[in-house]
Motif scaffolding. Structure first.
Motif: not given
Length: 1348
Positions: A1131-1136, A1147-1153, A1169-1173, A1180-1189
């Motif tokens: 929540v500090a970097g606003r990333t997954v 570490p690897e940042t896969i969602i940063n926007s 697939t991953m899901f997050w709030t 509530i969003e979803r994406a592939r584990l590499d951040g795509s789709e």
């Protein structure tokens, strides 16, 4: 006082023939307009505004400060204890010509400083800079400003007693900063005889003779709000390097050191001058012809031992007859280093003079452990480096660190063994391979050198044999050493190819006939699994617990802090244990073996002998049994080492149990130097000893003793047993032993000096090795050689070999007085009193016991202050505490009741809470006493009676205009009251704040509540009662978030408005790989913790940090069992982000926007697939584990989404929404279809959510209802598992247990699913809030996937 050009030329030509005369310092003093720093121990100058800003690293600074302690900064200094005794880097910008504890009190020296623009001074500085930087760019440098600081005849801080005089050793040195618009250079000048002391003692050393060498160098300090460690550069690393400052140079002029410290051009770190001086024969014991080229000189010149004139350098912990052994790296030819051009590239962060050269070598120079085949050069000249190494060497120089990964391929390793190596005429036993390779005999692999002989090698002796088809490299250290993986079976041989990851990153792996073993590289020591740098200081951290009987008094303590500091190059070990109860601390003073373990571990090694760490590494168990005499008290001590931490700190847990003799206050403990024999076997070390100690106080001097049996067990490496030559018996010589206890600080300290070596021809006296024939109650007095005598201790009589107890009571030898009864005990006696009496404090007589006092009257009670609580006396010393009306709590801690939150006032009245009370006042337009208000005649309030009244004020609109800012309104016909706004309407927070300020008369007390609003008028998420420390979280309407009230000193983190905390520099975010098996991962702010399970029991002793993430706040956490990856939200970097659990993964940042406050996270390992709030965006969003789709599943009907869980088998998704008005748990398919509410009754703050794959239940932890509940996936079968939780945040299910993080306990809590019992808890040593938690299985849960 200028430096004539002729003298400069003479210095350049003669090199080290003469030191810098004092008169050649740049001019300083009152005649030059210098300011004078106030005399004192820790003074700071007034701010010095610069006429033109100077560049330090990449930043321009307009002000400077000068400090007493040999330092200049661009900001004011902290207290000296925060930086004087610490090594670089400092956390503030620092320019340090001689950082040490300097004291100018009592006229001991002067400190001058000024800014100067005179042509004379600028020209003098420019000539010195150009001498050190002869390049075209530097010769064109013409400074326009200079800042000069001079420390003249200053002394070291000393604790002077009446019987000692202050030291007459005084230092003089000067720092010059010369700069123009684009560059800044620094000059450090040390005149002849200007350095008479070379370090200072820490103020906290307390009679322990510890002296820290002065630090010389530069530090950028912390560079941003995340407190990231900036670059730094250090010149000195030892006392010898400080001694040589005035005799050597990097500029060609002895005592003049030049550095490029700032530039508008890229300058990653400080760049030193390039003209390293070659010491002449008269100044060095090393022949000039054997020295390296000038490009390499600076690396070693400060460590060389130069002859000194009349200065006595001997200190209490330094032997004046000992000499520093200086090894010059002669393995590679000078042109190799010349080609590298060590200073052609800017220095990187953390560069050190003593380590940079080593970082450029393709291999280390020597090894103390079994090594691989060598091909030796000749003693007459160094060997040639193979041409194939050129690229690798240059690559290492660019990074500034040793880079083993640069030699990654099998081919390059084989090429290294065959190209460019000189023939070895001494090896007669080399047999050719059929394919023209070579195989070397075991004597080649483990050569035996004559003691003291130095072999010059063409390539490293620590390289393993190069077998075709296999690669052997050093890898990252596995801090989670798996004992099960450290066994060897000849039927199924383990090899380096699959197990090299078990070695330290500073070790190499070698295959043997029965398995593999790890061996530390050159310049490191240890057992191969754990390696530490030779000669470096080491730190140990740990916890100490005790269950003791001190005399007749039971004493218990738990998890108090232990810290140890070891000076590796001379065997000194300092141990400090804090917060031990005084009776136990005094009684533990004789037990120096507690700190003695660290002395043995890091003892100074004599040739051919190894200290404890070289044998055991960082994982072992030390068991110690001690019997005291004459009382025969027995105590057992267990010390367990758990491995090395992220910064190579050894972790030790100590437990002490048994009985100790009582030691009165004010007595000191003295222990004479001793020698002790340690017996070594394959996996154990044992020692037995008999040790005396002396208690003194004034003229009293008593002698006691104890016998100890030590057993140290560890895991060795069986395949290499026959190749190691560790002596079966080694002798530990212990000298300078101190045991101290400070009552005010409650700190117990041990200090010892240790050497490990020969048993001196088996002539150790029986008194020291425990082989004497004295009675167990007798003292063994050593004589000459093996002779000794036995003497019965006090309280016993006999010939020493047979001693019997003296009955002091029967023989009338006791001192028991009036009314007391004498009771005999072994070696002593005690005096007891009848009922109603007690022994007097100062003599053994019985006096009446006074009646107990009333704690409520004498003030000894522990109730809260009288304005908050009342003390109730129950007779004797018993009492209870009761909070006064208007406060709530247990009587010991009482907090104010917020009556306004309880709705005590009328809805048309304003409520004002005050400590212990409140008041109500009708709002404008109403009349009454506040508890009942009615509209006034003709008031606007009367006309607004038709408006809908609610609990909180919002805007009321009519005809498109603001009608009222007092009450919400749904009535549309209010034009008579409509007014045009002239500015932005006040927000609810601003109106409330203004109202309370008016109520308080504009000056609220420090403990009164005033709403805190941000710049837009919104409520700050964190609200507090003034500066009382009582704080809570609020929502966007200012309503308190239930359960977030905190005590002073621990403000609650209020999501989603968390800000990165203030932190100190942290280690790289490398994964420390976990052991096999099931374990928990939990999020704790800036790190992810690892907590293994044994069945369902928490293995708390094995917990550790898995991943350090500087500047992050990790909230959501889950694990992909297929690719063994951990995922988390920040929540500090606003990333997954994600990271593999493989060794050394980063570490690897896969969602940063497109994120605002990502909280909950869950992984569907079947669908990848991953899901997050996101509670900030209410999505509530979803994406592939590499951040795509990536796509949004839901962005409506969400207020505060937090936890999320997935049933990967059935394809269902679940999440919680802790909307205060309507909290709920919802579900849908993983594609977002069939959304529906699962639970919305009888829930409050559903923070944690988990799907239990074993029972197929969806379960949640509620911080509002304090319950843990479960239901079937369709919402039926709801049942309560536990109804008395504290403040759960996240939860996970495994087997028959739930594990949840708790914000009240700041730990992990285990709950049994069947009976709801709280079965266990884990509280990390570093206490802070824990967030997400997940379980990691050694397999993926199976099942038939339901496609949706």
């Amino acid at each position: 006082m200028g430096l004539p050009a002729l003298l400069l030329l003479r210095c350049l030509l003669l090199g080290s023939a003469a030191a810098l005369p004092r008169r050649e310092l740049l001019p300083y003093g009152a005649p030059r307009g210098d300011r004078l720093l106030q005399d004192g121990d820790d003074e700071t100058s007034a701010v010095v505004p610069l006429g033109k800003p100077l560049l330090f690293y990449e930043t321009r600074f307009s002000h400077l400060y000068v400090g007493t302690n040999g330092i200049i900064s661009t900001q004011d200094f902290p207290r000296e204890t925060q930086y004087v005794d610490d090594d670089f880097p400092t956390d503030f910008p620092a320019i340090a010509p001689f950082l040490s504890d300097i004291d100018t009190s009592g006229g001991r020296g002067k400190i001058y400083y000024r800014e100067d623009q005179s042509t004379e001074v600028l020209g003098q500085a420019a000539r010195l800079i150009r001498a050190g930087f002869p390049s075209a760019a530097a010769t064109a440098f013409t400074p326009i400003h200079a800042f000069i600081a001079t420390w003249e005849n200053v002394g070291a801080y000393e604790e002077v007693s009446r019987n000692s005089e202050p030291s007459k050793k005084l230092n003089t040195f000067q720092a010059v900063l010369a700069y123009d618009d684009s560059d800044t250079y620094a000059l450090f000048l040390y005149p002849d005889d200007g350095l008479q002391f070379f370090g200072t003692r820490p103020k906290e050393s307390y009679n322990v003779q510890l002296e820290l060498p002065a630090r010389v160098g530069f530090s950028r300090g912390e560079t941003d709000y995340l407190k990231r460690e900036g670059p730094y550069y250090t010149v000195t690393s030892s006392e010898q390097s400080v001694k040589n400052l005035y005799q050597t140079s990097n500029s060609g002029i002895p005592g003049v050191w030049a550095f490029h410290i700032g530039s508008t051009s890229p300058l990653d770190n400080v760049m030193p001058a390039q003209v390293g001086e070659k010491p002449s024969v008269g100044h060095s014991r090393q022949p000039l012809e054997s020295m390296l080229s000038s490009a390499t000189l600076e690396q070693n010149v400060l460590e060389a031992d130069y002859p000194e004139e009349d200065t006595d350098y001997a200190e209490p912990f330094y032997d004046e007859n000992e000499e520093d052994d200086v090894e010059y790296p002669t393995e590679l030819v000078p042109d190799v280093y010349t080609r590298l051009d060590l200073y052609s590239e800017p220095r990187r962060s953390g560069a050190r003079l003593g380590s940079e050269l080593e970082s450029t070598l393709p291999y280390p120079a020597s090894s103390r452990h079994p090594a691989s085949p060598e091909m030796h050069g000749t003693k007459e000249g160094p060997s040639q480096a193979p041409p194939a190494l050129e690229d690798e060497v240059e690559s290492s120089q660019e990074t500034g660190i040793r880079n083993p990964s640069s030699l990654e391929t099998k081919d390059s390793l084989l090429e290294l063994t065959t190209q460019g190596l000189p023939a070895n005429t001494e090896q007669d036993n080399v047999q050719p391979y059929p394919d023209s390779g070579t195989v070397l005999s075991e004597t080649d692999i483990f050569p035996v050198y004559p003691q003291g002989e130095v072999m010059h090698q063409g390539y490293p002796e620590n390289s393993p044999p190069f077998n075709r088809g296999r690669q052997v490299v050093g890898v990252d250290e596995d801090g989670s050493f798996n004992q099960e993986g450290f066994t060897y079976n000849t039927a199924s041989k383990e090899t380096c190819e699959w197990n090299h990851h078990q070695c330290s990153q500073h070790a190499f792996c070698t295959d043997y006939a029965t398995g593999f073993c790890c061996h530390c590289q050159s310049k490191f020591y240890g057992n191969g699994r754990h390696c530490l740098p030779e000669g470096a200081a080491h730190r140990l951290n740990g916890k100490v617990s005790g269950n003791l009987l001190v005399g007749q008094t039971p004493v218990r303590f738990s998890a108090v802090d232990l810290h140890a500091y070891i000076v590796g190059n001379d065997g000194r070990a300092y141990t400090a244990i804090s917060h031990v109860p005084p009776p136990a601390a005094r009684a533990l003073m004789p037990l120096t073996p507690i700190g003695g373990l660290f002395g043995w571990l890091f003892a100074l090694e004599k040739p051919g002998y190894e200290n404890g760490f070289s044998v055991t590494g960082a994982k072992f168990t030390h068991s110690l049994d001690v019997t005291f005499y004459p009382g025969e008290e027995r105590v057992h001590i267990t010390q367990t080492a758990d491995g090395l931490g992220p910064e190579n700190y050894l972790s030790i847990k100590t437990h002490i149990q048994g009985q100790l003799p009582f030691i009165p206050e004010n007595f000191t403990v003295h222990i004479a130097p001793y020698k002790e024999l340690y017996h070594y076997s394959h996996s154990a070390v044992t020692s037995t000893a008999y040790r005396q100690y002396f208690l003194t106080f004034g003229s009293i001097n008593q002698t006691f003793a104890y016998q100890l049996h030590q057993n140290i067990t560890f895991h060795d490496c069986p395949p290499a047993r026959h190749h190691r030559d560790v002596p079966a018996v080694q002798q530990l010589s212990v000298d300078r032993i101190f045991a101290l206890y400070n009552d005010e600080e409650r700190v117990l300290r041990y200090a010892i000096t240790n050497q490990i070596g020969s048993r001196e021809g088996d002539t150790a006296n029986p008194c020291y090795d425990g082989t004497h024939a004295c009675d167990t109650t007798a003292r063994c007095q050593p004589g000459t050689g093996l002779d000794y005598t036995c003497e019965c201790t006090a309280g016993y009589r006999g010939d020493g070999r047979d001693c019997v107890d003296v009955d002091e009571c029967a023989e009338s030898l006791s001192r028991c007085g009036h009314r007391s009864v004498c009771i005999n005990s072994p070696g002593s006696y005690r005096c007891e009193c009848p009922s109603g009496y007690q022994l007097a404090v100062d003599r053994p007589v019985c006096v009446p016991i006074p009646p107990p006092s009333n704690p409520c009257e004498d003030g000894s009670h522990t109730c809260a202050s009288a304005d908050r609580a009342r003390c109730v006396h129950h007779g004797g010393g018993s009492f209870s505490c009761v909070c006064l009306a208007g406060y709530t709590g247990n009587g010991h801690n009482c907090s104010d009741v917020d009556e306004c939150a309880e709705g005590r006032c009328h809805q048309a009245a304003a409520c004002y809470n005050t400590p212990g009370s409140f008041s109500c006042r009708c709002k404008p337009g109403y009349q009454g006493d506040g508890f009942h208000c009615t509209p006034g005649k003709g008031s606007r309030a009367e006309g607004l009676m038709q408006c809908e009244r609610q609990d909180w004020p919002i805007l009321c609109l009519g005809l498109g205009r603001v009608v009222s800012r007092f009450w919400p309104c749904s009535h549309q016909n209010l034009s008579p009251f409509a007014v045009e706004p002239t500015q932005r309407p006040q927000t609810m927070c601003e109106r409330w704040r203004q109202s309370l300020l008016e109520h308080y008369g504009g000056r609220p007390r420090e403990d009164q509540y005033v709403p805190q609003c941000d710049a837009l008028g919104n409520f700050n998420p964190l609200q507090c009662h003034g500066n009382s420390g009582y704080c809570w979280c609020v929502d966007e309407s200012g309503r308190e978030v239930q359960g977030t009230r905190s005590e002073p000193g621990v403000p609650p983190p209020c999501l989603p408005s968390l800000a990165p905390p203030t932190v100190q520099p942290s280690p790289r975010p490398d994964v420390t790989p976990p052991a096999a098996g099931t374990f928990l991962l939990y999020a704790q702010g800036q790190q992810i913790g690892y907590l293994p399970l044994n069945g369902t029991r928490l293995q708390k002793e094995m917990a550790k940090t898995l991943l350090s993430l500087h500047g992050s706040i990790v909230v959501g956490l889950d694990y992909d069992c297929r690719e063994k990856m951990v995922y988390w939200t920040d929540v500090a970097g606003r990333t997954v982000n994600r990271a593999s659990l493989e060794p050394g993964a980063e570490p690897e940042t896969i969602i940063n926007s497109g994120l605002m406050s990502p909280e909950g996270l869950t992984i569907d390992h079947f669908r990848r697939t991953m899901f997050w709030t996101d509670s900030g965006l209410d999505k509530i969003e979803r994406a592939r584990l590499d951040g795509s789709e990536r796509r949004v599943l839901f962005d409506t009907d969400l207020v505060n989404p937090r936890a999320i869980a997935v049933d990967a088998i059935r394809g269902n998704l679940y999440w919680t929404d802790w909307n205060r008005e309507a909290p709920k748990i919802e579900t849908s398919t993983v594609d977002g279809a069939n959304r529906r509410i699962l639970v919305n009754k009888d829930i409050g703050l559903p923070n944690g959510l988990t799907f239990d794959p074993f029972s197929k239940l969806i379960c949640w932890a509620d911080a509002g209802t304090k319950k843990l509940e479960c239901t079937l996936p369709d919402g039926t079968g709801r049942r309560v598992i536990q109804n008395n939780l504290n403040y759960p945040f996240s939860i996970v299910s495994y087997a028959n247990h739930f594990y949840h993080t708790d914000w009240r306990r700041d730990g992990v809590i285990a709950v049994n699913k069947d009976n709801g019992f709280l079965t266990d808890e884990y509280l990390p040593e570093q206490r802070s809030h824990l967030y997400g938690i997940t379980a990691v299985y050694p397999y993926c849960p199976g099942g038939k996937v339901h496609l949706v």
